[in-house]
Structure formats: C-alpha cells, structure tokens
Design a protein around this motif. Sequence first.
Motif, PDB file in Angstrom:
ATOM      1  N   ASP A  18      -3.219   7.040  -9.866  1.00 27.34           N
ATOM      2  CA  ASP A  18      -1.839   6.840 -10.304  1.00 27.34           C
ATOM      3  C   ASP A  18      -0.884   6.823  -9.107  1.00 27.34           C
ATOM      4  O   ASP A  18      -1.085   7.498  -8.094  1.00 27.34           O
ATOM      5  CB  ASP A  18      -1.410   7.946 -11.268  1.00 27.34           C
ATOM      6  CG  ASP A  18      -1.862   7.678 -12.698  1.00 27.34           C
ATOM      7  OD1 ASP A  18      -2.475   6.619 -12.939  1.00 27.34           O
ATOM      8  OD2 ASP A  18      -1.603   8.539 -13.571  1.00 27.34           O
ATOM      9  N   LEU A  19       0.189   6.045  -9.275  1.00 29.09           N
ATOM     10  CA  LEU A  19       1.222   5.900  -8.258  1.00 29.09           C
ATOM     11  C   LEU A  19       2.380   6.833  -8.586  1.00 29.09           C
ATOM     12  O   LEU A  19       2.958   6.749  -9.672  1.00 29.09           O
ATOM     13  CB  LEU A  19       1.707   4.450  -8.215  1.00 29.09           C
ATOM     14  CG  LEU A  19       2.844   4.128  -7.235  1.00 29.09           C
ATOM     15  CD1 LEU A  19       2.378   4.301  -5.789  1.00 29.09           C
ATOM     16  CD2 LEU A  19       3.352   2.695  -7.477  1.00 29.09           C
ATOM     17  N   LEU A  20       2.711   7.708  -7.644  1.00 28.85           N
ATOM     18  CA  LEU A  20       3.834   8.627  -7.814  1.00 28.85           C
ATOM     19  C   LEU A  20       4.996   8.201  -6.940  1.00 28.85           C
ATOM     20  O   LEU A  20       4.805   7.728  -5.813  1.00 28.85           O
ATOM     21  CB  LEU A  20       3.444  10.056  -7.449  1.00 28.85           C
ATOM     22  CG  LEU A  20       2.277  10.692  -8.199  1.00 28.85           C
ATOM     23  CD1 LEU A  20       2.122  12.158  -7.771  1.00 28.85           C
ATOM     24  CD2 LEU A  20       2.451  10.588  -9.709  1.00 28.85           C
ATOM     25  N   ALA A  21       6.200   8.383  -7.462  1.00 31.79           N
ATOM     26  CA  ALA A  21       7.421   8.158  -6.699  1.00 31.79           C
ATOM     27  C   ALA A  21       8.093   9.503  -6.471  1.00 31.79           C
ATOM     28  O   ALA A  21       8.386  10.227  -7.426  1.00 31.79           O
ATOM     29  CB  ALA A  21       8.365   7.228  -7.451  1.00 31.79           C
ATOM     30  N   GLY A  48      16.417   6.286  -1.177  1.00 31.42           N
ATOM     31  CA  GLY A  48      15.055   6.311  -0.680  1.00 31.42           C
ATOM     32  C   GLY A  48      14.044   6.898  -1.646  1.00 31.42           C
ATOM     33  O   GLY A  48      14.311   7.883  -2.341  1.00 31.42           O
ATOM     34  N   VAL A  49      12.872   6.280  -1.692  1.00 29.25           N
ATOM     35  CA  VAL A  49      11.745   6.755  -2.499  1.00 29.25           C
ATOM     36  C   VAL A  49      10.505   6.751  -1.615  1.00 29.25           C
ATOM     37  O   VAL A  49      10.262   5.789  -0.871  1.00 29.25           O
ATOM     38  CB  VAL A  49      11.512   5.837  -3.725  1.00 29.25           C
ATOM     39  CG1 VAL A  49      10.230   6.227  -4.456  1.00 29.25           C
ATOM     40  CG2 VAL A  49      12.701   5.899  -4.672  1.00 29.25           C
ATOM     41  N   LEU A  50       9.732   7.820  -1.680  1.00 27.61           N
ATOM     42  CA  LEU A  50       8.428   7.858  -1.016  1.00 27.61           C
ATOM     43  C   LEU A  50       7.364   7.572  -2.069  1.00 27.61           C
ATOM     44  O   LEU A  50       7.233   8.313  -3.050  1.00 27.61           O
ATOM     45  CB  LEU A  50       8.185   9.227  -0.372  1.00 27.61           C
ATOM     46  CG  LEU A  50       6.803   9.438   0.252  1.00 27.61           C
ATOM     47  CD1 LEU A  50       6.524   8.427   1.356  1.00 27.61           C
ATOM     48  CD2 LEU A  50       6.664  10.868   0.773  1.00 27.61           C
ATOM     49  N   LEU A  51       6.619   6.497  -1.875  1.00 31.86           N
ATOM     50  CA  LEU A  51       5.532   6.136  -2.782  1.00 31.86           C
ATOM     51  C   LEU A  51       4.226   6.707  -2.251  1.00 31.86           C
ATOM     52  O   LEU A  51       3.890   6.537  -1.072  1.00 31.86           O
ATOM     53  CB  LEU A  51       5.415   4.614  -2.888  1.00 31.86           C
ATOM     54  CG  LEU A  51       6.608   3.878  -3.480  1.00 31.86           C
ATOM     55  CD1 LEU A  51       6.354   2.380  -3.432  1.00 31.86           C
ATOM     56  CD2 LEU A  51       6.885   4.335  -4.912  1.00 31.86           C
ATOM     57  N   THR A  52       3.483   7.364  -3.119  1.00 31.23           N
ATOM     58  CA  THR A  52       2.204   7.950  -2.724  1.00 31.23           C
ATOM     59  C   THR A  52       1.239   7.838  -3.900  1.00 31.23           C
ATOM     60  O   THR A  52       1.653   7.868  -5.069  1.00 31.23           O
ATOM     61  CB  THR A  52       2.388   9.412  -2.285  1.00 31.23           C
ATOM     62  OG1 THR A  52       1.140   9.953  -1.857  1.00 31.23           O
ATOM     63  CG2 THR A  52       2.958  10.285  -3.401  1.00 31.23           C
ATOM     64  N   GLY A  64       0.806  -1.207   0.000  1.00 26.98           N
ATOM     65  CA  GLY A  64       0.000   0.000   0.000  1.00 26.98           C
ATOM     66  C   GLY A  64       0.840   1.259   0.000  1.00 26.98           C
ATOM     67  O   GLY A  64       2.067   1.226  -0.119  1.00 26.98           O
ATOM     68  N   THR A  65       0.158   2.396   0.145  1.00 29.01           N
ATOM     69  CA  THR A  65       0.817   3.696   0.189  1.00 29.01           C
ATOM     70  C   THR A  65       0.176   4.520   1.298  1.00 29.01           C
ATOM     71  O   THR A  65      -0.963   4.236   1.699  1.00 29.01           O
ATOM     72  CB  THR A  65       0.665   4.441  -1.151  1.00 29.01           C
ATOM     73  OG1 THR A  65      -0.731   4.611  -1.438  1.00 29.01           O
ATOM     74  CG2 THR A  65       1.355   3.717  -2.285  1.00 29.01           C
ATOM     75  N   PRO A  66       0.887   5.507   1.806  1.00 23.03           N
ATOM     76  CA  PRO A  66       2.263   5.894   1.482  1.00 23.03           C
ATOM     77  C   PRO A  66       3.269   4.920   2.099  1.00 23.03           C
ATOM     78  O   PRO A  66       3.031   4.370   3.175  1.00 23.03           O
ATOM     79  CB  PRO A  66       2.400   7.284   2.105  1.00 23.03           C
ATOM     80  CG  PRO A  66       1.414   7.285   3.227  1.00 23.03           C
ATOM     81  CD  PRO A  66       0.269   6.427   2.793  1.00 23.03           C
ATOM     82  N   THR A  67       4.386   4.748   1.399  1.00 24.98           N
ATOM     83  CA  THR A  67       5.415   3.813   1.832  1.00 24.98           C
ATOM     84  C   THR A  67       6.788   4.339   1.433  1.00 24.98           C
ATOM     85  O   THR A  67       6.970   4.817   0.303  1.00 24.98           O
ATOM     86  CB  THR A  67       5.198   2.426   1.195  1.00 24.98           C
ATOM     87  OG1 THR A  67       4.002   1.852   1.738  1.00 24.98           O
ATOM     88  CG2 THR A  67       6.357   1.488   1.473  1.00 24.98           C
ATOM     89  N   TYR A  68       7.721   4.264   2.359  1.00 17.16           N
ATOM     90  CA  TYR A  68       9.118   4.525   2.035  1.00 17.16           C
ATOM     91  C   TYR A  68       9.766   3.215   1.590  1.00 17.16           C
ATOM     92  O   TYR A  68       9.614   2.177   2.253  1.00 17.16           O
ATOM     93  CB  TYR A  68       9.886   5.057   3.246  1.00 17.16           C
ATOM     94  CG  TYR A  68       9.879   6.561   3.364  1.00 17.16           C
ATOM     95  CD1 TYR A  68      10.628   7.348   2.497  1.00 17.16           C
ATOM     96  CD2 TYR A  68       9.126   7.197   4.336  1.00 17.16           C
ATOM     97  CE1 TYR A  68      10.630   8.730   2.592  1.00 17.16           C
ATOM     98  CE2 TYR A  68       9.117   8.579   4.453  1.00 17.16           C
ATOM     99  CZ  TYR A  68       9.873   9.335   3.579  1.00 17.16           C
ATOM    100  OH  TYR A  68       9.874  10.704   3.676  1.00 17.16           O
ATOM    101  N   VAL A  69      10.503   3.274   0.480  1.00 19.69           N
ATOM    102  CA  VAL A  69      11.268   2.122   0.005  1.00 19.69           C
ATOM    103  C   VAL A  69      12.734   2.540  -0.079  1.00 19.69           C
ATOM    104  O   VAL A  69      13.058   3.569  -0.685  1.00 19.69           O
ATOM    105  CB  VAL A  69      10.783   1.646  -1.379  1.00 19.69           C
ATOM    106  CG1 VAL A  69      11.611   0.441  -1.840  1.00 19.69           C
ATOM    107  CG2 VAL A  69       9.305   1.283  -1.335  1.00 19.69           C
TER     108      VAL A  69
END
Length: 413
Positions: free
Chosen positions: A357-360, A279-283, A24-29
């Motif tokens: 839509d999924l943004l990085a 690091g990427v923040l997914l939202t 799911g989101t938001p998630t840090y990868v």
Amino acid sequence: MDATPPPKPAAHADALREAAERFGTPTYVYAEATVHERCRALRDALDGLPTRLLYALKANPTPALLRVIADEGFGFDAVSLGEVALLRALGVDASRILFTTTSTTDAELDAAAEAGVLPNLDDAERVAAFGDRHPGAEVCVRFNPGVGAGHHRHVVTGGAASKFGVALGQAEAVAEAAARRGLRVVGVHQHVGSGVRSAAELWPAVDALLGVVGHFPDLRFVDGGGGMGVAYRPGEAGFEPAALRDHVARPALDRLARAGRGDVDVWFEPGRYLVAEAGVLLTRVHTLKDTGERVFAGTDSGFNHLLRPALYDAYHALVNLSNPGGPPRPYDVAGNVCESGDLFARGREVPEIRRGDLLAVLDAGAYGASMGSTYNLRPPPATVVLRPDGTLDLVRPRRTPEDVARDVLGGAG
C-alpha cells in the motif's frame, strides 16, 4: 464527549498516486498552487500597510518553490552562505536577502558583506567585530525579546534559555558600539519560535522589541520574525493572516507612529506557513509485523527523510492512498532506518494497511527534506512538483545507493 475529528484528506490524491507510479517511492511531492495560495493570503492580508515579507529559506530550499515565492514578491531570510549562494544563483537580488547569523565566523560575515546582503547580527561582540572590519556598513541586530513560543522546546528561540539574540537590556550599549564604528543599524529583529498558531503569541515579543527602537536613529524596519504555524492535527486551527494584520502589524505601526517613527516599516519572516501544507512524502509499505500487542507497518522511508516525528514528537497525518475506504486499525508506522526511534506514528488509526500500500505523510513541506540526511547511507527521496495545470515534474531525480557510496568514497583519502 467531543466527537473525534475526521482524518485529514490528502489533496490531489489521484496526482499523488500517479507520482508514485511514475517516479517510485519514497518521493516528496510539492503542490505549487498551495504555495501561491499561502503567499497571497499573507500578502493580501497586509496589503496597504508598510510591511515586507521574507521567506525563511531553511524551511524548504527547493528551487522550484523559491521561484514561486520570489515571483510572489517575497524577500528571503537566509541563515548560511550556502543559502545565500543558492538565492543568488537563482537570480535573487542581494537587496532582497537578510543574512541572519548565529555563532557565525568573521570569514562568513566578510563573505556576506562582499555579497552585498544585509547581515542580521546575533550578539553584541559580533556587532563590534563587524564594525571594526566594515565601518560605515548597514546592519540589522537580532534581539532576544525575553519571551518565547513554539510547538516544541527545541524550536523556542526567545527567552532566557535561548542562544539567540542580544538581551534587550544591552540595546543602548550595542547602539553606542555601532555608532563608534560608524555602523548604521537599519533594522532590529526578533524571532519568538516556530510553529506558532496564534498572533497573540507573537505580539508580546514584538511589543518588547519595539522598546529598543529609540536607541537606533537610522532604523528603517522592525522585523517581527516568523514562526507562523499550520494545523497538523485534525481539528486544529491554523494561523490566520488577518490576525497578523490586526493584532501585530497594525499595533506595531501605530506604536511606531506615536513615537514619531512612522517612517519605520514592519517585516515578517514566514517559512512553514508557506510550504508545509504543500508537501507530501510518499512511501510504500513493505512489511507488516504483528507482535500480538502491536502491528508495525514498515515503509521504504524513515527519519532520514522526515525527522520531525522523531526529533519533536511531531504529528503528521497519514493517508492510505491504496485503501482509503478500509476499516481503521491502529498501526505503528515505521521507517527503514536502524534506530528504534524511527517511527512516523505510534498506535495511529489508519485505514487497513496491506503490503504494497501507498501511504501519504501529509504537511511535510517544511523542515522535511531540508532536515534530511543520508544516515545509514540511504539515499534521499526524489522530488516532484505538481504544477497548477496538473503536470508532474521531476525536479530532483532519485539517487541510488551507489551514488551515496561514491559521495563517501570521494572523501576517503
């Protein structure tokens, strides 16, 4: 007219899409391999020189990343007892920890001494007070080099307007105060600022710090601080480890040798450089609001997860992972926090964004989660680590609104 640089791509795009689908989101990868690569780039550039590298823990304290950095042979710069406690819980030996202080209480310094970490004292009064309570102890002293640098005035930590460090002109008085109390000043330290992308910006501060070395006969190291930046914007140049070697480390060591202090090492404290690009923040976008003048793309994250754009007007590249080939259009990419400044970008051209839509948000590995909060009582993101073999590991599960509410109720009385 110069050509517009191409947008930054999202590394590991397929893995990022998978992470959003699974967790799911938001998630840090965080990409573990990138941290390994940045550690080795700095370490290899300084190979053979009497130097030491400490990771500035405040950039990102994720335990999985700290283990990588420790395994790469780095020490650590901690700025609170909480950071010291985390490192010790992870098995980091106290000898690998420098405790850098500012406006620190006697109780905190006493606890640091009890823990066996080396205190880096930030003002002349603290040197005297610590020496009164811990005569004979070893300490480092942080000086203000009189010059500063950084990507924003809030992160410039040297110069007349900075709260940090002892004035260079007070070095002799500090040395005398330490000697009267039997303190052994084994290190001198400075930090010019954060987000510095050129070694030329570091050298004047290190050069100034070298001027106080003669006051401290027990010196074992000169700490040139950190602040090494990364290229956030397309077309920017990142910090070059070879330049750190050639334009800071070697000149400093040469000057020490000429002064008869060839037994003194040179230390550095990278933070952002090691973790930002990992690091990427997914939202995910849930709202599209066309006002006739602007189009707002509203996401399920906000400045409580990544404060840098609101606090520093910082740039983070945005990638539409769901529609990467869409026609570019300008958007104000907004968060879900009830503040008008809660924006990741204004007027940013992004491939066409659709609801869902999924943004990085790229280069979010430093001063992202570590500066996060539960403002508006919104939970923090989940945290996922992308292992070098492609495995995605959930290392910090998503908290719920009920979890956050319980935290508040726990202190309600």
